[in-house]
Design an enzyme around this catalytic site. Sequence first.
Site, PDB file in Angstrom:
ATOM      1  N   ASP A 171      -1.822  -9.417  -0.147  1.00 60.69           N
ATOM      2  CA  ASP A 171      -2.633  -8.808   0.919  1.00 60.69           C
ATOM      3  C   ASP A 171      -2.916  -9.784   2.057  1.00 60.69           C
ATOM      4  O   ASP A 171      -3.953  -9.702   2.711  1.00 60.69           O
ATOM      5  CB  ASP A 171      -3.978  -8.274   0.373  1.00 60.69           C
ATOM      6  CG  ASP A 171      -3.786  -7.371  -0.825  1.00 60.69           C
ATOM      7  OD1 ASP A 171      -2.930  -6.478  -0.754  1.00 60.69           O
ATOM      8  OD2 ASP A 171      -4.475  -7.575  -1.850  1.00 60.69           O
ATOM      9  N   GLN A 196       3.706  -9.343  -2.808  1.00 59.41           N
ATOM     10  CA  GLN A 196       2.591  -9.991  -3.529  1.00 59.41           C
ATOM     11  C   GLN A 196       2.334 -11.416  -3.036  1.00 59.41           C
ATOM     12  O   GLN A 196       2.577 -11.698  -1.874  1.00 59.41           O
ATOM     13  CB  GLN A 196       2.862  -9.956  -5.035  1.00 59.41           C
ATOM     14  CG  GLN A 196       3.038  -8.508  -5.491  1.00 59.41           C
ATOM     15  CD  GLN A 196       3.864  -8.382  -6.728  1.00 59.41           C
ATOM     16  OE1 GLN A 196       4.987  -8.838  -6.809  1.00 59.41           O
ATOM     17  NE2 GLN A 196       3.297  -7.736  -7.713  1.00 59.41           N
ATOM     18  N   LYS A 198       1.349  -9.591   5.150  1.00 61.33           N
ATOM     19  CA  LYS A 198       2.805  -9.774   5.227  1.00 61.33           C
ATOM     20  C   LYS A 198       3.459  -8.663   6.041  1.00 61.33           C
ATOM     21  O   LYS A 198       4.418  -8.883   6.753  1.00 61.33           O
ATOM     22  CB  LYS A 198       3.422  -9.792   3.816  1.00 61.33           C
ATOM     23  CG  LYS A 198       3.083 -11.031   3.023  1.00 61.33           C
ATOM     24  CD  LYS A 198       3.768 -11.029   1.678  1.00 61.33           C
ATOM     25  CE  LYS A 198       3.245  -9.946   0.762  1.00 61.33           C
ATOM     26  NZ  LYS A 198       1.824 -10.078   0.420  1.00 61.33           N
ATOM     27  N   GLY A 235       3.748  -1.815  -1.099  1.00 57.35           N
ATOM     28  CA  GLY A 235       2.722  -1.190  -0.247  1.00 57.35           C
ATOM     29  C   GLY A 235       2.607  -1.660   1.188  1.00 57.35           C
ATOM     30  O   GLY A 235       1.564  -2.126   1.607  1.00 57.35           O
ATOM     31  N   HIS A 236       3.700  -1.551   1.953  1.00 63.98           N
ATOM     32  CA  HIS A 236       3.618  -1.880   3.381  1.00 63.98           C
ATOM     33  C   HIS A 236       3.401  -0.619   4.207  1.00 63.98           C
ATOM     34  O   HIS A 236       3.988   0.411   3.920  1.00 63.98           O
ATOM     35  CB  HIS A 236       4.947  -2.448   3.883  1.00 63.98           C
ATOM     36  CG  HIS A 236       5.188  -3.852   3.460  1.00 63.98           C
ATOM     37  ND1 HIS A 236       4.181  -4.769   3.321  1.00 63.98           N
ATOM     38  CD2 HIS A 236       6.326  -4.498   3.167  1.00 63.98           C
ATOM     39  CE1 HIS A 236       4.703  -5.917   2.951  1.00 63.98           C
ATOM     40  NE2 HIS A 236       6.004  -5.775   2.836  1.00 63.98           N
TER      41      HIS A 236
END
Length: 430
Positions: A13, A224, A16, A40-41
């Site tokens: 988080d 991550q 990135k 999760g982008h």
Amino acid sequence: MANVVVVGAQWGDEGKGKIVDWLSERADVIARFQGGHNAGHTLVIDGKVYKLSLLPSGIVRGGKLSVIGNGVVLDPWHLVEEIEKLRGQGVEISPGNLMIAENTPLILPIHGELDRARENQSTVAKIGTTGRGIGPAYEDKVGRRSVRVADLADETTLELRVDRALVHHDALRRGLGLDPVDRDALLAALHEIARQVLPYAAPVWKVLNEKRRAGKRILFEGAQGALLDIDFGTYPFVTSSNVIAGQAATGTGIGPGAIDFVLGIVKAYTTRVGEGPFPAELKDETGQRLGERGHEFGTVTGRKRRCGWFDAVLVRQTCATSGVSGIALTKLDVLDGFDELKICVGYELDGTALDHLPTAADQQARCKPVYETMPGWQESTEGARSWADLPANAIKYVRRVEELIDCPVALLSTSPEREDTILVTDPFSD
Ligand code: GDP
């Protein structure tokens, strides 16, 4: 031409998404090398919002090759779903712009079931898995009982692979009180999905090496953060794969010498999701304030992230284990308006000074942060695009971070917007 690896240098988080998007515009090939469909982008391009959790960020841009490397574990049903969703938004996806390594292990439905059954039954502290089967799929890879992408092409091989996996899984399931796996249903589902996955299968190692020789720019997109690395993270509260930059080589099949620049993404303070040690955690109003200003809530779960001051000890450590060439320091604007800021510069363990996080869990838990205090700034840094836009104390803070982590700032991010970035060193330049 340079090849760049992007890794999160804290617990994930770090921001990135924005940086990878910024870099992927300038890359020819974008490759994922670890993790699963938990990245999760959210990408916003020309006002359109795209949500990706498995496909590399480059997929939403025309003229780029996106690659899923063998270091990833692939849920083929999720893959098809994500492709369909993006197609629905007008993104063109074909074997011409998406390749999946033939030696990529698959995540099967039995992996998710195992993940959830174990996490629910556990009487010890939860590891905090996402329940998507990523951990169990990696276990099977190391246990040499994975079904890999290439196995989907041959019926006999597929049956052999499934049978090998089921010997293990049925024994585990009995112990956990789950029904045995329905072999025929699993094979039928795999046959069905194979037709949609196989067109993308390719010898990725070969393609990447050819691209490299042709002078193409390759961006290796990490997910991550390095403190979640299976070897160098805060074990066992870690992810199931190597996250550090060396994995870009083993997770795609390119030699380590092909990596020219490692960009570590670092948030100007620290956050962590779920359980595990976090020496500089603030359980007070200041932590609350950092969380609110930084919108530190999980994108999927809405869960509050734990917040703390910048921990230079941890980032110095991850910069070392990933061989970070330069960092992208993000969310500096979240620190606007504090009277003073603290930076964790060392730990005290049972009266002894430490300059790194020890490996033993009991020692990690007893580490007390040693802080250095710096003056804050009242001016806004939000949206700053040059050093001249930054207050003197913000520059001092950044310079002190560089000194403490022993690594220069290559990029500075001052808002969620792509253009609100100060470029110091271009990772793609030779
Ligand atoms: P990732 O998990 O490392 O990819 O992190 P995300 O891409 O989810 O980033 C976390 C959030 O931080 C997103 O909502 C971003 O828009 C936001 N973000 C990224 N960079 C900055 C920044 O410099 N300032 C602020 N205020 N928000 C940022």
